[in-house]
Motif scaffolding. Sequence first.
Motif, PDB file in Angstrom:
ATOM      1  N   ALA A   1       1.045  -1.256  -0.025  1.00 24.95           N
ATOM      2  CA  ALA A   1       0.178   0.225  -0.047  1.00 24.95           C
ATOM      3  C   ALA A   1       0.890   0.803  -0.089  1.00 24.95           C
ATOM      4  N   CYS A   2       0.279   1.952  -1.110  1.00 26.61           N
ATOM      5  CA  CYS A   2       1.236   3.515  -1.220  1.00 26.61           C
ATOM      6  C   CYS A   2       0.715   4.409   0.014  1.00 26.61           C
ATOM      7  N   ARG A   3       1.817   5.340   0.998  1.00 21.88           N
ATOM      8  CA  ARG A   3       1.853   6.240   1.353  1.00 21.88           C
ATOM      9  C   ARG A   3       1.926   7.691   1.550  1.00 21.88           C
ATOM     10  N   GLY A   4       1.775   7.974   0.185  1.00 18.60           N
ATOM     11  CA  GLY A   4       2.047   9.466   0.050  1.00 18.60           C
ATOM     12  C   GLY A   4       3.218  10.238   0.453  1.00 18.60           C
ATOM     13  N   ALA A   5       3.034  11.401   0.928  1.00 23.39           N
ATOM     14  CA  ALA A   5       3.778  11.774   1.231  1.00 23.39           C
ATOM     15  C   ALA A   5       4.185  11.776   2.717  1.00 23.39           C
ATOM     16  N   ASP A   6       3.656  10.833   3.102  1.00 26.29           N
ATOM     17  CA  ASP A   6       4.354   9.797   4.164  1.00 26.29           C
ATOM     18  C   ASP A   6       4.958   8.762   4.491  1.00 26.29           C
ATOM     19  N   THR A   7       5.444   7.835   2.893  1.00 28.85           N
ATOM     20  CA  THR A   7       6.588   7.203   2.748  1.00 28.85           C
ATOM     21  C   THR A   7       7.829   7.621   3.243  1.00 28.85           C
ATOM     22  N   GLN A   8       7.998   6.049   3.969  1.00 27.40           N
ATOM     23  CA  GLN A   8       9.930   6.468   4.335  1.00 27.40           C
ATOM     24  C   GLN A   8      10.764   5.875   3.759  1.00 27.40           C
ATOM     25  N   MET A   9      11.974   6.066   4.063  1.00 35.16           N
ATOM     26  CA  MET A   9      12.997   5.870   3.819  1.00 35.16           C
ATOM     27  C   MET A   9      13.599   4.767   4.235  1.00 35.16           C
TER      28      MET A   9
END
Length: 433
Positions: free
Chosen positions: A149-157
């Motif tokens: 599932a994509c998290r958009g602006a909350d995506t973390q590396m």
Amino acid sequence: MGGSNYWSDVRARGTDLWLWLGDNMYMDGTDMNAKRMAYNAARDEEGYVEMGPVKVGEKIPVMATWDDHDCCSDNDGNEFPCLAESQEEFVKHFSVPASDPIHQDHLGYRLGVYNSRMFLKPGTDENGIHAIMLDARSGRDPTYSYHGACRGADTQMLSEQQWVWLENELSLESEVKIIASGIQVLPPTDQTKGRSEFCSDDSHSGGHTSTFADSIAEVGEDAEWYGTSYETWAEIPKERLKLLGLVQKSINEGKTKVVVFVSGDQHWAELMAKKMPESEKFGPSQTLYEVTASGIPRHFNYDIVNSNRLRDRSCDTEGSGPYNQACVFPFRYQGATYEDCTTTGSNVAWCSTKTDSTNSHMSGYWGNCDSRENELAQKTFSDSTKTCTLSDYHICYALGNYGFIDVDFENKEVKMGIKTPTEDEQAFHTISY
């Protein structure tokens, strides 16, 4: 690598420390026994046993991180279901002591193989080289929807815990910081893809923010900056901005003089330099560097775009846009051969950006040259012949390569480079600080 001169060449340099940058063996999947066997096969390889860092009586200290093919499966991150079990295999392979928090028996055990060491300047009690090994897998959110599932602006590396740890590491003083990442850091975002393809695009978190585009702009890039279609930090622009910005801030706060990223993953080697723009948050402009070295052995004879690859002379694109194209020298034009920019046929100095097999300029591939004072390259050298993309600093089909960083504290110089032992060739960039 049995029978080759790879490890003997590494030893001949007088190597003080060897960094494993991930894909330390190749075994995708959740079968931990298969991963263990792959680790064992890599460790028992004849040439490695005879001359590698494990050579009996002549061990070379090592530090390590992991990437997808030893940690998890292809391009996986925190969605991989066996991270803790895989970390245990990593710990066994590298003989990590129980006193280290990545060891499962440590009272303060944590998920993630990130680690660091501080090395003193020879003959002093002053901090010299700070080696920081990032873990870009265990905390990474899906970068494309087929991973989860994509998290958009909350995506973390990186996980929140690792970011806190990294900020503390960057607050420690050292003359030079070497920051290792399994995947590349400096190549720009590949904007030939549709934005919504990236899980980090704001469209996947409601579309009410613009962090994807804003983060690219804040590092001084736009759609005219080109990056590889393969995995890099630039797939999550907000996290890349955070990393580069914190490093820029560390330099500006006097915590270090030079930062060099080192990375693996890609099936080629290259040298890079990127100038971070002045920022209200991170301070004055600073130049950051990267060496990608991969692998043992590897053939990847393809042109790969990267607007942050090291260039001796830079130009724009046919008279417009940023000065992020590389001049190609020598080039032949109207019967003359040029080793530098020329004003022939123009009132502005220009160069060729593509030549044919006879070094003749190809029509339509040119740019106006930038001022020398703006060039990021300082002292460079390359006798590499196994190159791609008409660049002396993109080594793509040598029989094997390794990266190196030599620090001369007395003369305040850092030499970052790539060596191809079979061909006995190298490319390097010497930075004065």
